[in-house]
Write a protein that holds these residues in place. Sequence first.
Motif, PDB file in Angstrom:
ATOM      1  N   MET A 203       0.843  -1.174   0.000  1.00  0.00           N
ATOM      2  CA  MET A 203       0.000   0.000   0.000  1.00  0.00           C
ATOM      3  C   MET A 203       0.884   1.232   0.000  1.00  0.00           C
ATOM      4  O   MET A 203       1.939   1.244   0.620  1.00  0.00           O
ATOM      5  N   THR A 204       0.419   2.242  -0.657  1.00  0.00           N
ATOM      6  CA  THR A 204       1.151   3.493  -0.729  1.00  0.00           C
ATOM      7  C   THR A 204       0.737   4.390   0.433  1.00  0.00           C
ATOM      8  O   THR A 204      -0.452   4.634   0.640  1.00  0.00           O
ATOM      9  N   ALA A 205       1.717   4.844   1.182  1.00  0.00           N
ATOM     10  CA  ALA A 205       1.426   5.763   2.285  1.00  0.00           C
ATOM     11  C   ALA A 205       1.064   7.130   1.727  1.00  0.00           C
ATOM     12  O   ALA A 205       1.750   7.655   0.850  1.00  0.00           O
ATOM     13  N   LEU A 206      -0.022   7.672   2.233  1.00  0.00           N
ATOM     14  CA  LEU A 206      -0.448   9.008   1.839  1.00  0.00           C
ATOM     15  C   LEU A 206      -0.083  10.040   2.899  1.00  0.00           C
ATOM     16  O   LEU A 206      -0.227  11.236   2.679  1.00  0.00           O
ATOM     17  N   HIS A 207       0.386   9.541   4.041  1.00  0.00           N
ATOM     18  CA  HIS A 207       0.761  10.408   5.160  1.00  0.00           C
ATOM     19  C   HIS A 207       1.775   9.647   6.000  1.00  0.00           C
ATOM     20  O   HIS A 207       1.788   8.409   6.022  1.00  0.00           O
ATOM     21  N   GLU A 208       2.598  10.353   6.751  1.00  0.00           N
ATOM     22  CA  GLU A 208       3.641   9.709   7.554  1.00  0.00           C
ATOM     23  C   GLU A 208       3.078   8.804   8.655  1.00  0.00           C
ATOM     24  O   GLU A 208       3.756   7.890   9.116  1.00  0.00           O
ATOM     25  N   LEU A 209       1.840   9.029   9.066  1.00  0.00           N
ATOM     26  CA  LEU A 209       1.238   8.195  10.111  1.00  0.00           C
ATOM     27  C   LEU A 209       0.447   7.009   9.557  1.00  0.00           C
ATOM     28  O   LEU A 209      -0.108   6.218  10.317  1.00  0.00           O
ATOM     29  N   ASP A 210       0.405   6.863   8.236  1.00  0.00           N
ATOM     30  CA  ASP A 210      -0.349   5.758   7.646  1.00  0.00           C
ATOM     31  C   ASP A 210       0.152   4.395   8.103  1.00  0.00           C
ATOM     32  O   ASP A 210      -0.640   3.485   8.333  1.00  0.00           O
ATOM     33  N   SER A 211       1.451   4.231   8.250  1.00  0.00           N
ATOM     34  CA  SER A 211       1.956   2.921   8.674  1.00  0.00           C
ATOM     35  C   SER A 211       1.485   2.590  10.088  1.00  0.00           C
ATOM     36  O   SER A 211       1.159   1.434  10.380  1.00  0.00           O
ATOM     37  N   ALA A 212       1.401   3.595  10.969  1.00  0.00           N
ATOM     38  CA  ALA A 212       0.892   3.369  12.321  1.00  0.00           C
ATOM     39  C   ALA A 212      -0.585   2.971  12.278  1.00  0.00           C
ATOM     40  O   ALA A 212      -1.018   2.065  12.995  1.00  0.00           O
ATOM     41  N   LEU A 213      -1.356   3.638  11.423  1.00  0.00           N
ATOM     42  CA  LEU A 213      -2.777   3.306  11.293  1.00  0.00           C
ATOM     43  C   LEU A 213      -2.965   1.896  10.745  1.00  0.00           C
ATOM     44  O   LEU A 213      -3.826   1.147  11.206  1.00  0.00           O
ATOM     45  N   GLU A 214      -2.148   1.534   9.756  1.00  0.00           N
ATOM     46  CA  GLU A 214      -2.247   0.196   9.173  1.00  0.00           C
ATOM     47  C   GLU A 214      -1.884  -0.874  10.205  1.00  0.00           C
ATOM     48  O   GLU A 214      -2.556  -1.910  10.291  1.00  0.00           O
ATOM     49  N   LEU A 215      -0.848  -0.620  10.997  1.00  0.00           N
ATOM     50  CA  LEU A 215      -0.474  -1.585  12.032  1.00  0.00           C
ATOM     51  C   LEU A 215      -1.588  -1.728  13.066  1.00  0.00           C
ATOM     52  O   LEU A 215      -1.866  -2.844  13.520  1.00  0.00           O
ATOM     53  N   LEU A 216      -2.213  -0.633  13.426  1.00  0.00           N
ATOM     54  CA  LEU A 216      -3.323  -0.703  14.373  1.00  0.00           C
ATOM     55  C   LEU A 216      -4.474  -1.511  13.786  1.00  0.00           C
ATOM     56  O   LEU A 216      -5.030  -2.405  14.436  1.00  0.00           O
ATOM     57  N   HIS A 217      -4.824  -1.231  12.541  1.00  0.00           N
ATOM     58  CA  HIS A 217      -5.923  -1.929  11.885  1.00  0.00           C
ATOM     59  C   HIS A 217      -5.628  -3.423  11.753  1.00  0.00           C
ATOM     60  O   HIS A 217      -6.418  -4.272  12.175  1.00  0.00           O
ATOM     61  N   PHE A 218      -4.489  -3.755  11.159  1.00  0.00           N
ATOM     62  CA  PHE A 218      -4.166  -5.159  10.931  1.00  0.00           C
ATOM     63  C   PHE A 218      -3.800  -5.873  12.231  1.00  0.00           C
ATOM     64  O   PHE A 218      -4.048  -7.071  12.388  1.00  0.00           O
ATOM     65  N   GLY A 219      -3.233  -5.137  13.180  1.00  0.00           N
ATOM     66  CA  GLY A 219      -2.960  -5.710  14.496  1.00  0.00           C
ATOM     67  C   GLY A 219      -4.243  -6.104  15.203  1.00  0.00           C
ATOM     68  O   GLY A 219      -4.323  -7.178  15.817  1.00  0.00           O
ATOM     69  N   PHE A 220      -5.270  -5.277  15.099  1.00  0.00           N
ATOM     70  CA  PHE A 220      -6.554  -5.606  15.715  1.00  0.00           C
ATOM     71  C   PHE A 220      -7.143  -6.846  15.054  1.00  0.00           C
ATOM     72  O   PHE A 220      -7.681  -7.721  15.731  1.00  0.00           O
ATOM     73  N   ARG A 221      -7.014  -6.937  13.744  1.00  0.00           N
ATOM     74  CA  ARG A 221      -7.507  -8.133  13.052  1.00  0.00           C
ATOM     75  C   ARG A 221      -6.758  -9.372  13.524  1.00  0.00           C
ATOM     76  O   ARG A 221      -7.355 -10.432  13.713  1.00  0.00           O
ATOM     77  N   GLY A 222      -5.432  -9.227  13.726  1.00  0.00           N
ATOM     78  CA  GLY A 222      -4.648 -10.344  14.240  1.00  0.00           C
ATOM     79  C   GLY A 222      -5.062 -10.733  15.651  1.00  0.00           C
ATOM     80  O   GLY A 222      -5.054 -11.913  16.010  1.00  0.00           O
ATOM     81  N   LEU A 223      -5.436  -9.750  16.448  1.00  0.00           N
ATOM     82  CA  LEU A 223      -5.905  -9.996  17.812  1.00  0.00           C
ATOM     83  C   LEU A 223      -7.199 -10.797  17.812  1.00  0.00           C
ATOM     84  O   LEU A 223      -7.384 -11.693  18.630  1.00  0.00           O
ATOM     85  N   THR A 224      -8.097 -10.490  16.905  1.00  0.00           N
ATOM     86  CA  THR A 224      -9.453 -11.052  16.950  1.00  0.00           C
ATOM     87  C   THR A 224      -9.699 -12.236  16.019  1.00  0.00           C
ATOM     88  O   THR A 224     -10.756 -12.849  16.094  1.00  0.00           O
ATOM     89  N   VAL A 225      -8.746 -12.581  15.168  1.00  0.00           N
ATOM     90  CA  VAL A 225      -9.006 -13.590  14.140  1.00  0.00           C
ATOM     91  C   VAL A 225      -9.441 -14.937  14.719  1.00  0.00           C
ATOM     92  O   VAL A 225     -10.410 -15.536  14.240  1.00  0.00           O
ATOM     93  N   GLU A 226      -8.763 -15.432  15.721  1.00  0.00           N
ATOM     94  CA  GLU A 226      -9.134 -16.740  16.298  1.00  0.00           C
ATOM     95  C   GLU A 226     -10.445 -16.657  17.058  1.00  0.00           C
ATOM     96  O   GLU A 226     -11.266 -17.585  16.994  1.00  0.00           O
ATOM     97  N   ALA A 227     -10.651 -15.569  17.783  1.00  0.00           N
ATOM     98  CA  ALA A 227     -11.925 -15.393  18.484  1.00  0.00           C
ATOM     99  C   ALA A 227     -13.075 -15.327  17.486  1.00  0.00           C
ATOM    100  O   ALA A 227     -14.130 -15.937  17.699  1.00  0.00           O
TER     101      ALA A 227
END
Length: 142
Positions: free
Chosen positions: A1-25
């Motif tokens: 994915m192309t970052a559109l802002h310097e904080l995009d990587s933090a947002l993506e990690l939060l989003h995908f990290g949450f998915r990783g947290l909840t996937v088994e549940a």
Amino acid sequence: MTALHELDSALELLHFGFRGLTVEADRYLETQGLSRMHHRVLYVIARAQNITVGELAATLGISNQALHRPLTVLANQGHVLHTRDPERHRYKCLTLTPSGAEIERQATLHERNAIGEALQSVSAEGQEAWYRVMQALAERLN
């Protein structure tokens, strides 16, 4: 994915990290015919026995109308009981049945395992930093 802002990587990690947290549940809940929203409802009721419908909606940050469908499913499946508050007859109090408590316990266990493994993979300083960031985000709700 192309970052559109310097904080995009933090947002993506939060989003995908949450998915990783909840996937088994989420996989477990699906076997029960339930979703993440049902788990959120069960999670709060388990920790706030005899919570009213209005208090539950406020805790979840949703309207009573948005809460109606998942709560009805949980009640119809026998996972949540509604009782009247003896001192405030207009209010329905919610409690978990044994099946509701077990579903909540299993789904939460999956999430505890995921967060525990992730936290163990970083240093104590990294864990402290994570808690500080999450606390700062949570305080934005106030």
